[in-house]
Motif scaffolding. Sequence first.
Motif, PDB file in Angstrom:
ATOM      1  N   GLU A  94       0.858  -1.184   0.000  1.00  0.00           N
ATOM      2  CA  GLU A  94       0.000   0.000   0.000  1.00  0.00           C
ATOM      3  C   GLU A  94       0.893   1.233   0.000  1.00  0.00           C
ATOM      4  OE1 GLU A  94      -2.759   0.048   3.211  1.00  0.00           O
ATOM      5  OE2 GLU A  94      -3.630  -1.890   2.687  1.00  0.00           O
ATOM      6  N   ALA A  95       0.326   2.382  -0.356  1.00  0.00           N
ATOM      7  CA  ALA A  95       1.109   3.616  -0.448  1.00  0.00           C
ATOM      8  C   ALA A  95       1.844   3.936   0.857  1.00  0.00           C
ATOM      9  CB  ALA A  95       0.201   4.772  -0.848  1.00  0.00           C
ATOM     10  N   ASN A  96       1.149   3.791   1.995  1.00  0.00           N
ATOM     11  CA  ASN A  96       1.809   4.132   3.272  1.00  0.00           C
ATOM     12  C   ASN A  96       2.901   3.121   3.617  1.00  0.00           C
ATOM     13  OD1 ASN A  96      -0.198   2.197   3.778  1.00  0.00           O
ATOM     14  ND2 ASN A  96      -0.489   2.863   5.885  1.00  0.00           N
ATOM     15  N   GLU A  97       2.727   1.851   3.219  1.00  0.00           N
ATOM     16  CA  GLU A  97       3.769   0.840   3.454  1.00  0.00           C
ATOM     17  C   GLU A  97       4.997   1.138   2.600  1.00  0.00           C
ATOM     18  OE1 GLU A  97       1.298  -3.250   4.434  1.00  0.00           O
ATOM     19  OE2 GLU A  97       1.441  -2.623   2.340  1.00  0.00           O
ATOM     20  N   LEU A  98       4.757   1.547   1.364  1.00  0.00           N
ATOM     21  CA  LEU A  98       5.850   1.871   0.456  1.00  0.00           C
ATOM     22  C   LEU A  98       6.614   3.095   0.959  1.00  0.00           C
ATOM     23  CD1 LEU A  98       7.305   1.258  -2.172  1.00  0.00           C
ATOM     24  CD2 LEU A  98       5.517   2.500  -3.401  1.00  0.00           C
ATOM     25  N   HIS A  99       5.870   4.089   1.417  1.00  0.00           N
ATOM     26  CA  HIS A  99       6.495   5.299   1.971  1.00  0.00           C
ATOM     27  C   HIS A  99       7.383   4.934   3.155  1.00  0.00           C
ATOM     28  CE1 HIS A  99       6.913   9.072   4.164  1.00  0.00           C
ATOM     29  NE2 HIS A  99       6.594   9.691   3.051  1.00  0.00           N
ATOM     30  N   ARG A 100       6.834   4.110   4.052  1.00  0.00           N
ATOM     31  CA  ARG A 100       7.584   3.701   5.251  1.00  0.00           C
ATOM     32  C   ARG A 100       8.839   2.936   4.872  1.00  0.00           C
ATOM     33  NH1 ARG A 100       3.089   2.533   8.033  1.00  0.00           N
ATOM     34  NH2 ARG A 100       3.102   0.381   7.363  1.00  0.00           N
ATOM     35  N   ALA A 101       8.705   2.015   3.908  1.00  0.00           N
ATOM     36  CA  ALA A 101       9.842   1.189   3.490  1.00  0.00           C
ATOM     37  C   ALA A 101      10.965   2.049   2.922  1.00  0.00           C
ATOM     38  CB  ALA A 101       9.389   0.165   2.452  1.00  0.00           C
ATOM     39  N   ILE A 102      10.612   3.018   2.089  1.00  0.00           N
ATOM     40  CA  ILE A 102      11.631   3.871   1.472  1.00  0.00           C
ATOM     41  C   ILE A 102      12.238   4.822   2.495  1.00  0.00           C
ATOM     42  CG2 ILE A 102      11.991   5.726  -0.219  1.00  0.00           C
ATOM     43  CD1 ILE A 102       9.953   4.177  -2.005  1.00  0.00           C
ATOM     44  N   ALA A 103      11.384   5.421   3.328  1.00  0.00           N
ATOM     45  CA  ALA A 103      11.879   6.369   4.340  1.00  0.00           C
ATOM     46  C   ALA A 103      12.827   5.692   5.326  1.00  0.00           C
ATOM     47  CB  ALA A 103      10.705   7.000   5.082  1.00  0.00           C
ATOM     48  N   SER A 104      12.563   4.418   5.638  1.00  0.00           N
ATOM     49  CA  SER A 104      13.402   3.710   6.612  1.00  0.00           C
ATOM     50  C   SER A 104      14.504   2.882   5.952  1.00  0.00           C
ATOM     51  CB  SER A 104      12.534   2.801   7.489  1.00  0.00           C
ATOM     52  OG  SER A 104      11.919   1.788   6.700  1.00  0.00           O
ATOM     53  N   GLY A 105      14.544   2.902   4.612  1.00  0.00           N
ATOM     54  CA  GLY A 105      15.591   2.153   3.905  1.00  0.00           C
ATOM     55  C   GLY A 105      15.389   0.645   3.943  1.00  0.00           C
ATOM     56  N   ASP A 106      14.126   0.205   4.063  1.00  0.00           N
ATOM     57  CA  ASP A 106      13.815  -1.223   4.177  1.00  0.00           C
ATOM     58  C   ASP A 106      13.691  -1.860   2.781  1.00  0.00           C
ATOM     59  OD1 ASP A 106      12.883  -3.738   4.763  1.00  0.00           O
ATOM     60  OD2 ASP A 106      11.246  -3.073   6.062  1.00  0.00           O
ATOM     61  N   LYS A 107      14.840  -2.250   2.206  1.00  0.00           N
ATOM     62  CA  LYS A 107      14.831  -2.816   0.853  1.00  0.00           C
ATOM     63  C   LYS A 107      14.138  -4.175   0.814  1.00  0.00           C
ATOM     64  CE  LYS A 107      19.312  -5.084   1.055  1.00  0.00           C
ATOM     65  NZ  LYS A 107      20.606  -5.284   0.447  1.00  0.00           N
ATOM     66  N   ALA A 108      14.163  -4.916   1.925  1.00  0.00           N
ATOM     67  CA  ALA A 108      13.528  -6.238   1.970  1.00  0.00           C
ATOM     68  C   ALA A 108      12.023  -6.122   1.750  1.00  0.00           C
ATOM     69  CB  ALA A 108      13.813  -6.912   3.308  1.00  0.00           C
ATOM     70  N   VAL A 136       3.800  12.970   1.868  1.00  0.00           N
ATOM     71  CA  VAL A 136       3.924  12.746   3.304  1.00  0.00           C
ATOM     72  C   VAL A 136       2.706  11.982   3.805  1.00  0.00           C
ATOM     73  CG1 VAL A 136       5.358  14.780   3.745  1.00  0.00           C
ATOM     74  CG2 VAL A 136       2.889  15.001   3.834  1.00  0.00           C
ATOM     75  N   LEU A 137       2.873  11.289   4.911  1.00  0.00           N
ATOM     76  CA  LEU A 137       1.766  10.507   5.442  1.00  0.00           C
ATOM     77  C   LEU A 137       0.682  11.417   6.002  1.00  0.00           C
ATOM     78  CD1 LEU A 137       3.523   7.549   7.263  1.00  0.00           C
ATOM     79  CD2 LEU A 137       2.417   7.560   5.052  1.00  0.00           C
ATOM     80  N   GLY A 138      -0.549  11.150   5.605  1.00  0.00           N
ATOM     81  CA  GLY A 138      -1.676  11.923   6.109  1.00  0.00           C
ATOM     82  C   GLY A 138      -2.131  11.365   7.444  1.00  0.00           C
ATOM     83  N   PRO A 139      -3.104  12.036   8.104  1.00  0.00           N
ATOM     84  CA  PRO A 139      -3.563  11.603   9.418  1.00  0.00           C
ATOM     85  C   PRO A 139      -4.130  10.188   9.432  1.00  0.00           C
ATOM     86  CG  PRO A 139      -4.848  13.491   8.601  1.00  0.00           C
ATOM     87  CD  PRO A 139      -3.754  13.229   7.624  1.00  0.00           C
ATOM     88  N   GLY A 140      -4.694   9.739   8.310  1.00  0.00           N
ATOM     89  CA  GLY A 140      -5.272   8.402   8.277  1.00  0.00           C
ATOM     90  C   GLY A 140      -4.263   7.318   7.952  1.00  0.00           C
ATOM     91  N   GLY A 141      -2.988   7.699   7.778  1.00  0.00           N
ATOM     92  CA  GLY A 141      -1.965   6.707   7.464  1.00  0.00           C
ATOM     93  C   GLY A 141      -1.696   6.582   5.976  1.00  0.00           C
ATOM     94  N   GLY A 142      -2.631   7.070   5.135  1.00  0.00           N
ATOM     95  CA  GLY A 142      -2.396   7.037   3.699  1.00  0.00           C
ATOM     96  C   GLY A 142      -1.512   8.209   3.316  1.00  0.00           C
TER      97      GLY A 142
END
Length: 199
Positions: A94-108, A136-142
């Motif tokens: 999902e968009a918020n998961e992808l954002h989190r993965a890239i922001a935290s450098g989680d290539k896995a 940026v992440l909105g209040p609902g997590g998206g």
Amino acid sequence: MIARLKGELVSTGMDHAVIDVGGVGYLVGASSRTLGVLGPVGGSVTIHTEMLVSEDSMRLMGFATADERDWFRLLTSVQGVGSRVALAILSALEANELHRAIASGDKAMVARANGVGPKLAQRIVNELKDKIGGIVLGPGGGSVAQPKGSHASDAMSALGNLGFKPAEASAAVTTAEDELGEGATLDALVRLALKKAAK
């Protein structure tokens, strides 16, 4: 350019849908996530689109949200990521998961998508880390495209020139804009955003 389609869903396949708009059937490539929310065949649908034009073809990609389309554009800006791989990533995350993965450098996490190996996942994370300032992440997590005011991009640029990363600048300008309202002057916006970013 075709930015949006509204019509009747004629059919869906593994990676596409056909949408009838005024008697014309548009074949639209889509992620499994988008296909899953289109609803039943025969129903009315509205989807955001991106037209891909190359020397030998023209293709239309469809997205349930403008947000997903923005991520598609970002992903395909990375060398080695074509439309098929980008849709595979958007199907897996999902968009918020992808954002989190890239922001935290989680290539896995990025490599969970079909057709994405560790090297490509690493490149995606590296190349997009500084580009996700506009999302940026909105209040609902998206994730939502921010900031939105007329002076926002100038304020972002000003903070960038002062050494703040795009993600930091975007978050600070968005917060400042929310407090001041859209009628805020550029000067006021930059001053408040600087205070927010410095915290």
